[in-house]
Motif scaffolding. Structure first.
Motif, PDB file in Angstrom:
ATOM      1  N   ARG A 137       0.831  -1.208   0.000  1.00 24.77           N
ATOM      2  CA  ARG A 137       0.000   0.000   0.000  1.00 24.77           C
ATOM      3  C   ARG A 137       0.865   1.258   0.000  1.00 24.77           C
ATOM      4  NH1 ARG A 137      -2.838  -1.451   3.769  1.00 24.77           N
ATOM      5  NH2 ARG A 137      -1.719  -0.520   5.518  1.00 24.77           N
ATOM      6  N   ASP A 197       0.998   4.154  -2.909  1.00 28.05           N
ATOM      7  CA  ASP A 197       0.628   5.518  -2.546  1.00 28.05           C
ATOM      8  C   ASP A 197       1.758   6.512  -2.818  1.00 28.05           C
ATOM      9  OD1 ASP A 197      -1.830   4.618  -1.747  1.00 28.05           O
ATOM     10  OD2 ASP A 197      -1.379   4.646   0.397  1.00 28.05           O
ATOM     11  N   ARG A 233       2.381   6.847  -6.591  1.00 23.75           N
ATOM     12  CA  ARG A 233       1.329   7.650  -7.215  1.00 23.75           C
ATOM     13  C   ARG A 233       1.547   9.139  -6.926  1.00 23.75           C
ATOM     14  NH1 ARG A 233      -3.024   5.503  -4.900  1.00 23.75           N
ATOM     15  NH2 ARG A 233      -3.656   4.147  -6.630  1.00 23.75           N
TER      16      ARG A 233
END
Length: 242
Positions: free
Chosen positions: A119, A123, A126
């Motif tokens: 995760r 994140d 991105r």
């Protein structure tokens, strides 16, 4: 889906692309990239307490098994298949791979480790290194992406070549294991590097196997390491989260 072109590529353009790919790999898989890898030992902490790992020789043997016959090979294979599914825009296939990869994790703590890192990797990538198609491929997965799947997806949408991505991932994985062990045994910096040198051939062999492996080739024969990750959950004193 990644686009390709038949237009000729100049030597300078190729060198620029290779430099960009190397730069991103060195950043994404650096210990400084904030995915929290320093918080986890993948069960090594229990193995040290149990006396299975006591010095450089026993550490190298333990990690060699984890790499070639355990989570190292499985993670590498999942990365390869996630990369190829993303590259081809096969979102249904990617979802199936993500679900299988999550199911392969042997313990609750290891599940927390790999999903948290996955995760964080998505994140941060991105936010700082966004690319067209990343959101769509992540959204196609109905389960949290484990770390190797996340790395495969991000590398594919950025067009970073698969083979160096895989080698860099395995190097980072082994380096994190050694870093944890160096604080637990403890080991000096030179001894830590000696263990890394001993595992060089194993990293290359595991990467080559994973590049040619099917999902039917997945499997683990490191029961003691899996047991370590389970028993770490109830270990009385702990420095690490897994």
């Amino acid at each position: 889906m990644l686009m390709t072109t038949n237009e000729p590529v100049s030597a300078s353009d190729l060198a620029e692309r290779e430099a960009a790919a190397l730069y991103r790999l060195m950043t994404w898989l650096s210990p400084a990239f904030p995915v929290g890898g320093f918080s986890y030992s993948s069960g090594i902490e229990w193995a040290v307490e149990a006396g299975d790992i006591t010095d450089t020789a026993t550490l190298a043997d333990w990690l060699d098994a984890m790499l070639g016959d355990g989570s190292g090979f499985c993670d590498a294979t999942f990365l390869v298949h996630a990369y190829r599914a993303t590259e081809l825009g096969e979102d249904t296939t990617l979802n199936d791979i993500a679900e299988l990869a999550a199911a392969f994790v042997p313990s609750r703590e290891r599940q927390l480790e790999t999903t948290s890192q996955g995760r964080a990797f998505i994140d941060i990538s991105r936010a700082a290194w966004d690319a067209n198609g990343l959101d769509a491929m992540v959204a196609a997965c109905r389960t949290a992406l484990v770390y190797p799947v996340a790395v495969g997806v991000v590398a594919a949408v950025h067009g970073v070549p698969l083979a160096p991505t895989l080698h860099a991932f395995l190097h980072a994985l082994v380096s994190n294991w050694i870093s944890a062990a160096s604080r637990l045994i403890p080991l000096g910096q030179t001894d830590s590097q000696r263990v890394l040198v001993k595992l060089e051939a194993a990293v290359a062999a595991t990467a080559n196997r994973a590049l040619n492996a099917t999902l039917n080739d997945l499997g683990s024969a490191t029961f003691r390491a899996d047991l370590a990750s389970l028993r770490h959950e109830t270990q009385y004193t702990r420095l690490f989260r897994s």
